[in-house]
Design a protein around this motif. Structure first.
Motif, PDB file in Angstrom:
ATOM      1  N   VAL A 377      16.195 -42.195   3.347  1.00 27.07           N
ATOM      2  CA  VAL A 377      15.226 -41.130   2.900  1.00 27.07           C
ATOM      3  C   VAL A 377      13.862 -41.630   2.063  1.00 27.07           C
ATOM      4  O   VAL A 377      14.210 -42.288   1.218  1.00 27.07           O
ATOM      5  CB  VAL A 377      16.009 -40.005   1.733  1.00 27.07           C
ATOM      6  N   PHE A 378      12.921 -41.412   2.799  1.00 30.28           N
ATOM      7  CA  PHE A 378      11.594 -42.021   2.131  1.00 30.28           C
ATOM      8  C   PHE A 378      11.022 -41.358   1.106  1.00 30.28           C
ATOM      9  O   PHE A 378      11.049 -40.099   1.143  1.00 30.28           O
ATOM     10  CB  PHE A 378      10.754 -42.644   3.476  1.00 30.28           C
ATOM     11  N   ASP A 379      10.126 -41.915   0.516  1.00 33.85           N
ATOM     12  CA  ASP A 379       9.751 -41.712  -0.777  1.00 33.85           C
ATOM     13  C   ASP A 379       8.155 -40.763  -0.349  1.00 33.85           C
ATOM     14  O   ASP A 379       7.178 -41.649  -0.316  1.00 33.85           O
ATOM     15  CB  ASP A 379       9.196 -42.612  -1.840  1.00 33.85           C
ATOM     16  N   THR A 380       8.179 -39.732  -0.152  1.00 37.50           N
ATOM     17  CA  THR A 380       6.813 -38.805   0.283  1.00 37.50           C
ATOM     18  C   THR A 380       5.987 -38.692  -0.770  1.00 37.50           C
ATOM     19  O   THR A 380       5.030 -38.336  -0.582  1.00 37.50           O
ATOM     20  CB  THR A 380       7.332 -37.703   0.892  1.00 37.50           C
ATOM     21  N   THR A 381       6.305 -39.094  -1.983  1.00 40.15           N
ATOM     22  CA  THR A 381       5.173 -38.994  -3.069  1.00 40.15           C
ATOM     23  C   THR A 381       4.309 -40.135  -2.858  1.00 40.15           C
ATOM     24  O   THR A 381       3.098 -40.331  -3.807  1.00 40.15           O
ATOM     25  CB  THR A 381       5.891 -38.857  -4.389  1.00 40.15           C
ATOM     26  N   ARG A 382       4.489 -41.224  -2.043  1.00 39.03           N
ATOM     27  CA  ARG A 382       3.683 -42.499  -1.934  1.00 39.03           C
ATOM     28  C   ARG A 382       2.306 -42.030  -1.389  1.00 39.03           C
ATOM     29  O   ARG A 382       2.390 -40.828  -0.522  1.00 39.03           O
ATOM     30  CB  ARG A 382       4.241 -43.646  -1.269  1.00 39.03           C
TER      31      ARG A 382
END
Length: 463
Positions: A377-382
Motif C-alpha cells: 500500500v503506497f503513500d499517496t500523500t507524497r
C-alpha cells in the motif's frame, strides 16, 4: 499544468510517432522468451538492443549487467541535484503457444485496424515492450528538444519477469546503493477502464500453502472397510467447507487482522471509473458475485482478502471405477492479502484452523514454507503521486484515479523491502490486450498517449 518546457516535447512526440512505432516493431521482432532455454541468445539480443537504444539518450552509462540468468539493463543519466527517478520495465516475453491460435506470426508485428481503432499486434506489444517504450520515447523527445533529460533518471530493465525473476532480489541486494532513487516508476500495469488514466497504489499480497490429510495406513477396500473407516476425502471436504461462513466471509480466527475498509474518497474514485459489474462477471460466465457479502465485485477484487482452494484431490481419479477408500487427501490453497495482514501470522492461523478440526486417527502434513508476501500500500500523500495524477488528468482530459490491483506485481514489494523505495505503477494497457495469450495487442492510441503522459509526468516530477 503549464510548463514552457513541455509543449515542444509533446509536439516532438506527435511528429515522431511513426518513427517511434517502427522502433517498437524492431524491438518486438526479437524473440526474447525468457523461460525457454532455446531463446537464451534472443533474450540477450533484446537486452543488447535496449541498452544500445537508451545510450542515445545521453546517459552517463548504459549497458548490460550479467546475472546467473538473463542480463539486466541499467543506465543512468540526467542532471544531479533535483528529483531522481528509477524507471522499471521488462524486456522478456511469454511463450507464444498455442501457435495455431495466432492470426499472424507473433514475432512479425504489424499495425492492424480493428473496430476500436488501430492496434499493434505481436507478442510483447503490451506486456511489456510497448509499455516500456512509451517511457523511453518520452525521454527521447525530451533529449531531442532540450538536449538533456529533465531530471536524474535510472533505467532498470529486467529479462526474467516472465520466468519468476530468480535473479532480481540478489541483483537488488548487490546493487542497493547504485539503484537508490526518490521513487520507482513501474510501467507493467494498465488502465482501470478504457480512457481512464490510473495509478495503482495498492497491490494484494499472496500466501500459498498445501497440506495432506492422512487417514488409514493404506488404501482400503470399501466393501471391507466402508462405514467404519475414516475417509480422508470426506474429512478434508469438511475442513475446506469450514474456511468460509454462509456470507462468504473467511471463518479463520484472526484472518481479518490488519484489514481496513476503503476510505470514502478512494471509494468514490473507484465508483467513478464506470466499470460494468454485470459485464465483468458475465465475461466469466457468472451472473452474480459469489465472494464476501456486502462488497461490490470491484472492492472484493481490489481491497478484500481471500482464501481460495486451488486444488483438491485423492483416491482413484482414473478411467472407470475403483472401490477404494484412500489413505490420504490433498489440498492446495492461496490467500490474497490486503492492508497490514501478516503472511506469517496468517499461515499460522490457517494451519491452526485445519489442525483443530482433525478427527481422531487423522493427521496433517504441511508442505514446507511456501511463498508469502504482504500487500503493498503506497503513500499517496507524497508529492510525486499528486504531480503524476495531475499530469495524467491533463493528458487524458478526465480525472485520473488511484486504483488497486487484485493480483501482485512482486517487483514493487522488492523495491520497498530491499531498496526502501516507494513505487508508482502507471501503465496504459487495456483489459482486452490479450497479454500472455495468442494475438496480443497494444492500442496505437495507448502507445501515443502513454508516451505523451510520461512526458507530462517527467515535467511534473522534475520541478
Amino acid at each position: 499544468m503549464t510548463d514552457d518546457r513541455l509543449k515542444p516535447v509533446l509536439d516532438r512526440i506527435d511528429d515522431e510517432m511513426p518513427a517511434a512505432q517502427e522502433r517498437l516493431m524492431e524491438f518486438l521482432r526479437i524473440q526474447s522468451i525468457s523461460t525457454d532455454p532455446e531463446y537464451k541468445g534472443d533474450t540477450r539480443r533484446a537486452a543488447e538492443w535496449l541498452a544500445k537504444d537508451i545510450e542515445g539518450l545521453g546517459l552517463d552509462e548504459a549497458g548490460l549487467r550479467d546475472t546467473p540468468g538473463h542480463p539486466m539493463v541499467v543506465g543512468h543519466g540526467g542532471p544531479d541535484g533535483g528529483a531522481h527517478l528509477l524507471f522499471y520495465g521488462h524486456y522478456d516475453v511469454q511463450p507464444v503457444d498455442p501457435l495455431n491460435l495466432w492470426d499472424r506470426d507473433p514475432f512479425d508485428p504489424a499495425i492492424e485496424e480493428t473496430e476500436n481503432g488501430p492496434v499493434i499486434r505481436g507478442r510483447g506489444a503490451s506486456d511489456d515492450k510497448g509499455q516500456l517504450m512509451t517511457f523511453v520515447e518520452a525521454c527521447r523527445a525530451w533529449v531531442a528538444v532540450h538536449g538533456a533529460l529533465p531530471c536524474r533518471l535510472t533505467f532498470f530493465f529486467e529479462g526474467e519477469e516472465e520466468s519468476g525473476s530468480p535473479s532480481l532480489i540478489p541483483f537488488l541486494e548487490a546493487n542497493r546503493e547504485e539503484l537508490q532513487a526518490d521513487v520507482a516508476l513501474i510501467c507493467d500495469t494498465g488502465m482501470a477502464a478504457p480512457g481512464v488514466p490510473s495509478i495503482a497504489t495498492q497491490l494484494r499480497g499472496m500466501l500459498k500453502d498445501e497440506f495432506t490429510l492422512h487417514g488409514p495406513k493404506l488404501d482400503l477396500h470399501s466393501g471391507h472397510y466402508g462405514g467404519p473407516a475414516l475417509n480422508p476425502l470426506r474429512e478434508i471436504s469438511k475442513i475446506v467447507a469450514s474456511f468460509h461462513d454462509e456470507t462468504g466471509r473467511v471463518a479463520v480466527e484472526g484472518f481479518y487482522e490488519g484489514v481496513e475498509e476503503v476510505p470514502a474518497e478512494l471509494l468514490a474514485q473507484w465508483e467513478d471509473i464506470g466499470i460494468d459489474e454485470s459485464a465483468y462477471l458475465g465475461h466469466a460466465g457468472m451472473s452474480v458475485a459469489h465472494g464476501e457479502a456486502g462488497y461490490s465485485a470491484l472492492v472484493q477484487q481490489w481491497a478484500r482478502p481471500t482464501l481460495e482452494i486451488n486444488g483438491m484431490w485423492g483416491g482413484y481419479t482414473g478411467v472407470g471405477s475403483k472401490t477404494v477408500i484412500p489413505a490420504e487427501a490433498h489440498c492446495k490453497l492461496t490467500c490474497r492479502l490486503v492492508g497490514q495482514q501478516d503472511p506469517a501470522a496468517l499461515r499460522r492461523a490457517v494451519r491452526a484452523h485445519v489442525e483443530a478440526r482433525l478427527p481422531q486417527d487423522a493427521s496433517v502434513e504441511w508442505k514446507g514454507e511456501l511463498d508469502g508476501a504482504p500487500a503493498a500500500v503506497f503513500d499517496t500523500t507524497r508529492p510525486e503521486f499528486t504531480g503524476a495524477r495531475e499530469a495524467l488528468t491533463e493528458e487524458w482530459e478526465r480525472d485520473a484515479v488511484f486504483t488497486a490491483m487484485g493480483g501482485s506485481i512482486p517487483v514493487a514489494g522488492y523495491f520497498r523491502q530491499v531498496l526502501g523505495m516507494e513505487s508508482m505503477l502507471i501503465g496504459f494497457a487495456s483489459e482486452d490486450d490479450r497479454i500472455h495469450s495468442p494475438n496480443e495487442k497494444y492500442d496505437v492510441a495507448a502507445f501515443h498517449r502513454g508516451t505523451r503522459s510520461w512526458a507530462r509526468i517527467l515535467a511534473a516530477l522534475s520541478k
